[in-house]
Enzyme design. Structure first.
Site: not given
Length: 403
Positions: A231-232, A255, A300, A353
């Site tokens: 998931c760049a 992505d 990510d 995050c």
């Protein structure tokens, strides 16, 4: 501080676009800051910081100002007047500004500050969710997330060491400090536009939060490995991985958004990262071809983004409960599908995050209980607390695939 009419009006224009038109705050500011070429860095700084401040405290200020969405232009000026009064800035006698009862504003502020959902300026559902998920920790975490984010740089060690970047920036009147425990990080001593510096143009650094810089290191990569960043996005983690791998081996950055991968290519060229190959996920074939081939897989994952409220205060108003449920389901699907890219004895890094256990520890435990997840063991996991570090909130889990 003397308020200048054109700067205040620009801030009010921006708030209208953010609150009433649901535009992203950072995109609105990029547009608004181009309104007048004569504005200097101090003028632009005033507009940006004022807008972000009022966005951050929207609920509290709206309650004090007794205004509700959708905000009329007079309402937006009332929000501005509350902001100015609470900062002891004299509100000018302009026709757009109603007479301000400053004593009542301060009294309401003191009264509302005793109630967390107003004090931290968050929707009811988010306050309830945070308390249920984190208990007593929620107060400290939310207070930390409501502070202004520091500007942190990551030295690109493919081109320069941390000390070399620091010295180069110092020559350009940009002062930084080295952060203990963050090997590649430099924090700006005062906010400046570093994107116009020669050091940035030459690829010596990227702007990347200190917590975010810990993610690529957690993957335990080595030069020569094959790494898939699933998931760049625009490539912040991919660029860091390339530096840690000393440009040796292969990074496949994937992505679903072609535009983000184009930006990654531009950034990789500037950074001198030659071992990154981009692939758009336009069908399941793209990742299925890679099954059982990678030494490291980095996920990510898309998430609520709660850990980044410091730098994205409008997220508080855009995030909705139904989105959270959808993203948790999406995370489970991604873990199941992309974990199959890891070869035997390889490792999988799952990161978000977010500071919510449902997206983090609970998501990993649920994965380990599935048929696919039983091929893995959890090596280590870590939650990065905004309250403890002062930086973004993150979660990282490193899993090893069994033989």
């Amino acid at each position: 501080m003397k308020l200048h009419r054109n700067l205040v009006f620009a801030a009010v224009d921006a708030l209208g676009m953010i609150f009433n038109d649901s535009e992203q705050a950072d995109k609105v500011l990029r547009k608004v800051l181009k309104f007048d070429k004569r504005w200097g860095s101090r003028d632009r700084g005033f507009i940006a910081e004022t807008v972000y401040d009022i966005v951050r405290w929207k609920r509290l200020y709206s309650e004090i100002a007794e205004v509700k969405a959708p905000y009329s232009r007079p309402n937006l000026f009332r929000l501005f007047a509350v902001w100015a009064t609470l900062r002891r800035i004299e509100v000018p006698d302009w026709k757009q500004m109603e007479p301000i009862p400053s004593r009542r504003i301060k009294g309401r502020f003191d009264e509302l500050s005793k109630i967390r959902k107003y004090r931290e300026s968050i929707p009811d559902w988010l306050d309830e969710l945070g308390e249920k998920a984190l208990g007593k920790k929620w107060d400290a975490e939310m207070a930390a997330l409501n502070t202004q984010a520091q500007v942190v740089l990551r030295a690109n060690t493919l081109k320069a060491s941390v000390k070399e970047v620091r010295n180069t920036l110092a020559d350009q009147d940009v002062d930084t400090k080295i952060l203990d425990g963050y090997p590649d990080a430099l924090e700006l001593m005062e906010r400046k536009n570093v994107f116009t510096s020669e050091a940035f143009k030459n690829g010596y650094f990227e702007v990347q939060d200190a917590s975010s810089q810990r993610v690529a290191r957690y993957a335990d990569v080595k030069p020569g490995m094959r790494v898939v960043d699933t998931c760049a996005g625009a490539g912040g983690k991919s660029l860091h991985l390339a530096a840690l791998m000393e440009n040796k081996g292969q990074i496949i950055a994937m992505d679903i958004y072609e535009g983000k991968l184009k930006e990654l290519k531009r950034r990789a060229k500037r950074a001198g990262a030659h071992n990154i190959e981009t692939r758009e996920i336009d069908s399941t074939k793209v990742y299925k071809k890679l099954y059982n081939t990678a030494d490291r897989v980095v996920i990510d994952a898309p998430c609520s983004g709660l850990g980044t409220i410091k730098r994205n205060p409008d997220l508080k108003w855009k995030l909705q409960p139904d989105f959270l449920e959808k993203v948790i389901q999406r995370q489970a699907e991604i873990l199941n599908n992309y974990s199959k890219i890891v070869k035997e004895n390889g490792k999988l890094l799952y990161a978000t995050c977010s500071i919510l256990p449902r997206e983090n520890q609970e998501q990993v435990q649920a994965f380990l209980a599935t048929e696919q997840g039983q091929k893995f063991i959890l090596d280590k996991e870590e939650t990065i607390s905004p309250a403890k570090t002062g930086y973004d909130g993150f979660y990282m889990a490193l899993l090893s695939r069994k033989q």
